[in-house]
Design a protein around this motif. Structure first.
Motif, PDB file in Angstrom:
ATOM      1  N   ARG A   8       0.827  -1.207   0.000  1.00  0.00           N
ATOM      2  CA  ARG A   8       0.000   0.000   0.000  1.00  0.00           C
ATOM      3  C   ARG A   8       0.863   1.260   0.000  1.00  0.00           C
ATOM      4  NH1 ARG A   8      -4.752  -1.553   4.375  1.00  0.00           N
ATOM      5  NH2 ARG A   8      -5.947  -2.865   2.936  1.00  0.00           N
ATOM      6  N   ALA A   9       1.906   1.253   0.805  1.00  0.00           N
ATOM      7  CA  ALA A   9       2.792   2.417   0.865  1.00  0.00           C
ATOM      8  C   ALA A   9       3.504   2.633  -0.463  1.00  0.00           C
ATOM      9  CB  ALA A   9       3.806   2.251   1.992  1.00  0.00           C
ATOM     10  N   PRO A  38       4.275   7.720  -0.216  1.00  0.00           N
ATOM     11  CA  PRO A  38       4.233   8.763   0.812  1.00  0.00           C
ATOM     12  C   PRO A  38       5.515   9.588   0.830  1.00  0.00           C
ATOM     13  CG  PRO A  38       4.642   6.626   1.797  1.00  0.00           C
ATOM     14  CD  PRO A  38       4.369   6.382   0.351  1.00  0.00           C
ATOM     15  N   GLU A  86       7.311  10.074   7.145  1.00  0.00           N
ATOM     16  CA  GLU A  86       7.115   8.915   8.010  1.00  0.00           C
ATOM     17  C   GLU A  86       5.710   8.919   8.609  1.00  0.00           C
ATOM     18  OE1 GLU A  86       9.180   6.631  11.763  1.00  0.00           O
ATOM     19  OE2 GLU A  86      10.382   7.995  10.560  1.00  0.00           O
ATOM     20  N   GLN A 115       2.963   9.779   7.075  1.00  0.00           N
ATOM     21  CA  GLN A 115       2.084   9.173   6.082  1.00  0.00           C
ATOM     22  C   GLN A 115       2.239   7.654   6.074  1.00  0.00           C
ATOM     23  OE1 GLN A 115       3.280  11.380   2.607  1.00  0.00           O
ATOM     24  NE2 GLN A 115       1.543  12.770   2.787  1.00  0.00           N
ATOM     25  N   VAL A 116       3.467   7.174   6.200  1.00  0.00           N
ATOM     26  CA  VAL A 116       3.712   5.734   6.289  1.00  0.00           C
ATOM     27  C   VAL A 116       3.027   5.189   7.539  1.00  0.00           C
ATOM     28  CG1 VAL A 116       5.450   3.925   6.566  1.00  0.00           C
ATOM     29  CG2 VAL A 116       5.891   5.844   5.027  1.00  0.00           C
ATOM     30  N   ILE A 164      -0.671   4.751   6.983  1.00  0.00           N
ATOM     31  CA  ILE A 164      -0.956   3.589   6.138  1.00  0.00           C
ATOM     32  C   ILE A 164      -0.849   2.305   6.943  1.00  0.00           C
ATOM     33  CG2 ILE A 164      -0.107   2.221   4.174  1.00  0.00           C
ATOM     34  CD1 ILE A 164       0.746   4.996   2.946  1.00  0.00           C
ATOM     35  N   ILE A 184       9.277  -0.021   6.566  1.00  0.00           N
ATOM     36  CA  ILE A 184       8.650   0.464   5.338  1.00  0.00           C
ATOM     37  C   ILE A 184       9.161   1.866   5.003  1.00  0.00           C
ATOM     38  CG2 ILE A 184       6.450   1.140   4.294  1.00  0.00           C
ATOM     39  CD1 ILE A 184       5.166  -1.182   5.869  1.00  0.00           C
ATOM     40  N   SER A 185       9.341   2.701   5.999  1.00  0.00           N
ATOM     41  CA  SER A 185       9.866   4.056   5.755  1.00  0.00           C
ATOM     42  C   SER A 185      11.245   4.008   5.106  1.00  0.00           C
ATOM     43  CB  SER A 185       9.944   4.842   7.062  1.00  0.00           C
ATOM     44  OG  SER A 185       8.667   5.087   7.577  1.00  0.00           O
ATOM     45  N   VAL A 233      10.447   3.139   1.292  1.00  0.00           N
ATOM     46  CA  VAL A 233       9.686   4.032   0.415  1.00  0.00           C
ATOM     47  C   VAL A 233      10.095   5.492   0.485  1.00  0.00           C
ATOM     48  CG1 VAL A 233       7.685   2.501   0.364  1.00  0.00           C
ATOM     49  CG2 VAL A 233       7.770   4.337   2.035  1.00  0.00           C
TER      50      VAL A 233
END
Length: 70
Positions: free
Chosen positions: A28-29, A34, A37, A39-40, A43, A64-65, A68
């Motif tokens: 999704r991320a 994004p 962080e 915004q991540v 999500i 994830i950060s 992405v």
């Protein structure tokens, strides 16, 4: 009407579910792209929906950060 939701992850047997949630949040991320962080984190919060503890949540957000937000 029965709620259509899996039970929360509470023990080591839930490792597969945590990995699944991590992959879903990462996908999704990646789709949203994004820019922060926060915004991540939003999500991931929507994806895991109280199924993991705070420590696991933070680890997923950090991982994830790193991917992405490069």
């Amino acid at each position: 009407m029965r709620e259509n939701r899996l039970s929360p992850v509470r023990n080591a047997n839930g490792t597969a579910r945590v990995q699944q949630l991590h992959l879903i949040a990462a996908a999704r991320a990646a789709a949203v792209r994004p820019t922060s962080e926060q915004q991540v984190s939003d999500i991931v919060r929507v994806t895991v929906d109280d199924e993991v503890d705070t420590r696991t949540f933070r680890a997923i957000v950090a991982d994830i950060s790193d991917d992405v937000l490069r």
